[in-house]
Design a protein around this motif. Structure first.
Motif, PDB file in Angstrom:
ATOM      1  N   GLU A 129       0.845  -1.196   0.000  1.00 17.23           N
ATOM      2  CA  GLU A 129       0.000   0.000   0.000  1.00 17.23           C
ATOM      3  C   GLU A 129       0.876   1.240   0.000  1.00 17.23           C
ATOM      4  OE1 GLU A 129      -3.401   0.193   2.396  1.00 17.23           O
ATOM      5  OE2 GLU A 129      -3.749  -1.951   2.358  1.00 17.23           O
ATOM      6  N   GLY A 130       0.303   2.332  -0.457  1.00 21.44           N
ATOM      7  CA  GLY A 130       1.019   3.600  -0.451  1.00 21.44           C
ATOM      8  C   GLY A 130       1.580   3.945  -1.808  1.00 21.44           C
ATOM      9  N   GLU A 131       2.113   5.134  -1.856  1.00 20.17           N
ATOM     10  CA  GLU A 131       2.695   5.648  -3.098  1.00 20.17           C
ATOM     11  C   GLU A 131       4.130   5.161  -3.258  1.00 20.17           C
ATOM     12  OE1 GLU A 131       1.116   7.507  -5.469  1.00 20.17           O
ATOM     13  OE2 GLU A 131      -0.655   7.029  -4.263  1.00 20.17           O
ATOM     14  N   LYS A 133       8.077   5.361  -4.171  1.00 21.04           N
ATOM     15  CA  LYS A 133       9.146   6.320  -3.892  1.00 21.04           C
ATOM     16  C   LYS A 133      10.379   5.893  -4.687  1.00 21.04           C
ATOM     17  CE  LYS A 133       7.329   7.246   0.692  1.00 21.04           C
ATOM     18  NZ  LYS A 133       7.552   7.193   2.136  1.00 21.04           N
ATOM     19  N   TRP A 144      11.788   0.249   4.340  1.00 21.88           N
ATOM     20  CA  TRP A 144      10.540   0.752   3.759  1.00 21.88           C
ATOM     21  C   TRP A 144       9.559   1.165   4.854  1.00 21.88           C
ATOM     22  CZ3 TRP A 144       8.573   2.760  -0.413  1.00 21.88           C
ATOM     23  CH2 TRP A 144       7.185   2.852  -0.528  1.00 21.88           C
ATOM     24  N   GLN A 147       9.792   4.648   6.371  1.00 25.11           N
ATOM     25  CA  GLN A 147       9.515   5.802   5.501  1.00 25.11           C
ATOM     26  C   GLN A 147       8.194   6.459   5.880  1.00 25.11           C
ATOM     27  OE1 GLN A 147      11.870   6.870   3.330  1.00 25.11           O
ATOM     28  NE2 GLN A 147      13.045   5.180   4.161  1.00 25.11           N
TER      29      GLN A 147
END
Length: 147
Positions: A129-131, A133, A144, A147
């Motif tokens: 999940e998440g954007e 990088k 990770w 972050q």
């Protein structure tokens, strides 16, 4: 129109050995074996979700790469032991000599690699999940999570 990838095919040097590897070691199901040509098709998942084709090639074998989708939990907690118990060597791209999964930060996705008997590079992968990088490159899961 496109909803996903249904099948992929790889070359193998010994069809019988590869059928055993993919069915007995990894748990795929034999779908069809062509008795006229050295080809076999295997089901991945339930209900004919995905298919893997094995094509015996005695000369000029060209190893390929493909990934099996998996859960984050399975990759983190079970993949290394699963592979080692099958006499397979898990590896990552961190160049750390460890068999821990890594994160491709641009996606982001958690992954661990291993090879089949012919050197085809196989992967267990789970989208996180998440954007993404991309500036982080390939990092450990622990990095990770910070972050």
């Amino acid at each position: 129109m496109i909803k996903g990838l249904y099948e992929t095919h790889v070359q193998v040097s010994d069809l019988e050995n590869s059928i055993r590897f993919y069915t007995e070691v990894l748990g795929l199901k034999l779908a069809y074996r062509d008795e006229k040509r050295p080809i076999a098709f295997l089901w991945i998942g339930d209900n004919k979700e995905f298919m893997l084709g094995l094509w015996e090639q005695k000369e000029n074998l060209q190893p390929r790469h493909f990934a099996f989708s998996s859960s984050t939990e399975d990759i983190l907690n079970h993949s290394a032991d699963f592979l080692k118990n099958k006499n397979l060597k898990p590896y990552n791209f961190l160049k750390d000599g460890m068999d821990k999964p890594m994160v491709f930060a641009w996606m982001p996705a958690l992954a661990i690699y291993f090879n089949d008997p012919d050197g085809n590079q196989l992967e267990f992968i789970s989208i996180l999940e998440g954007e993404g990088k991309p500036e982080l490159g390939v990092i450990s899961y622990e990095e990770w999570m910070k972050q």
